[in-house]
Design a protein around this motif. Structure first.
Motif, short mmCIF file in Angstrom:
data_model
loop_
_atom_site.label_atom_id
_atom_site.label_comp_id
_atom_site.label_asym_id
_atom_site.label_seq_id
_atom_site.Cartn_x
_atom_site.Cartn_y
_atom_site.Cartn_z
N PRO A 83 43.42 -45.91 -37.63
CA PRO A 83 42.69 -46.12 -36.38
C PRO A 83 41.20 -46.37 -36.63
O PRO A 83 40.59 -45.72 -37.49
CB PRO A 83 42.90 -44.80 -35.63
N GLY A 84 40.66 -47.35 -35.91
CA GLY A 84 39.28 -47.76 -36.12
C GLY A 84 39.12 -48.86 -37.14
O GLY A 84 38.03 -49.43 -37.27
N SER A 87 42.96 -54.83 -22.36
CA SER A 87 42.94 -53.72 -23.32
C SER A 87 42.40 -54.11 -24.70
O SER A 87 42.12 -53.23 -25.52
CB SER A 87 44.34 -53.12 -23.47
N ARG A 113 37.27 -56.07 -28.54
CA ARG A 113 37.77 -55.63 -29.84
C ARG A 113 38.41 -56.76 -30.63
O ARG A 113 38.32 -56.80 -31.87
CB ARG A 113 38.80 -54.49 -29.66
N ASN A 116 38.36 -52.22 -34.49
CA ASN A 116 38.54 -50.94 -33.80
C ASN A 116 39.98 -50.77 -33.32
O ASN A 116 40.23 -50.46 -32.14
CB ASN A 116 37.56 -50.84 -32.62
N LYS A 119 43.65 -49.44 -32.52
CA LYS A 119 44.14 -48.19 -31.96
C LYS A 119 45.65 -48.09 -32.19
O LYS A 119 46.32 -49.12 -32.33
CB LYS A 119 43.84 -48.14 -30.46
N PRO A 120 46.19 -46.89 -32.21
CA PRO A 120 47.64 -46.75 -32.41
C PRO A 120 48.45 -47.56 -31.39
O PRO A 120 49.52 -48.08 -31.74
CB PRO A 120 47.86 -45.24 -32.23
N GLU A 121 47.94 -47.71 -30.18
CA GLU A 121 48.68 -48.46 -29.17
C GLU A 121 48.67 -49.97 -29.43
O GLU A 121 49.33 -50.72 -28.72
CB GLU A 121 48.12 -48.19 -27.76
N ASP A 122 47.93 -50.42 -30.43
CA ASP A 122 47.98 -51.83 -30.84
C ASP A 122 49.14 -52.10 -31.78
O ASP A 122 49.40 -53.25 -32.13
CB ASP A 122 46.67 -52.23 -31.53
#
Length: 125
Positions: free
Chosen positions: A13-14, A60, A64, A82, A84-87
């Motif tokens: 993440p990140g 969303s 980014r 950046n 995120k786990p939801e990506d």
């Protein structure tokens, strides 16, 4: 007409990744291209669209992700920062030669005429 994605992988993440989409089309024609993704157990969702008129993103990923195209090599890119786990999802490249400038919703990318086989992006600790 073929599309081939590359650049996926595992990232914390990140972190960042850059996806590439190589096209077999070297006619020099201009048309809309984009990215969509599908996470396990979820529907496909449009991520970004690029054409001669504009770029567009789902909310969303705005600020980014950046979609761009190298016209000389006809390669479409998706720079993802950046993350995120939801990506986490399989990311697909798509093209719609019927559109010089695509003015529909970002969700419409999933219905573009041509698509690649996809590349896996996993965001996890």
């Amino acid at each position: 007409f073929q599309l081939e994605e590359s650049g996926g992988g595992l990232v914390h993440p990140g972190g960042s990744l850059r996806l590439s989409c190589a096209s077999s089309d070297y006619t020099g024609d201009s048309y809309a291209m984009g990215w969509f993704r599908q996470a396990p157990g979820k529907d496909r969702e449009g991520v970004a669209v690029f054409d001669e008129c504009s770029t567009n993103y789902r909310d969303s990923v705005k600020d980014r992700f950046t979609v761009s195209k190298d016209k000389a090599s006809n390669i479409l890119y998706l720079q993802m920062n950046n993350l995120k786990p939801e990506d986490t999802a399989i990311y697909y490249c798509a093209a719609a030669r019927e559109y010089d400038c695509y003015e529909g919703p970002i969700s419409g990318v999933v219905h573009f005429e041509y698509r690649g086989q996809g590349t896996q992006v996993t965001v996890s600790d």
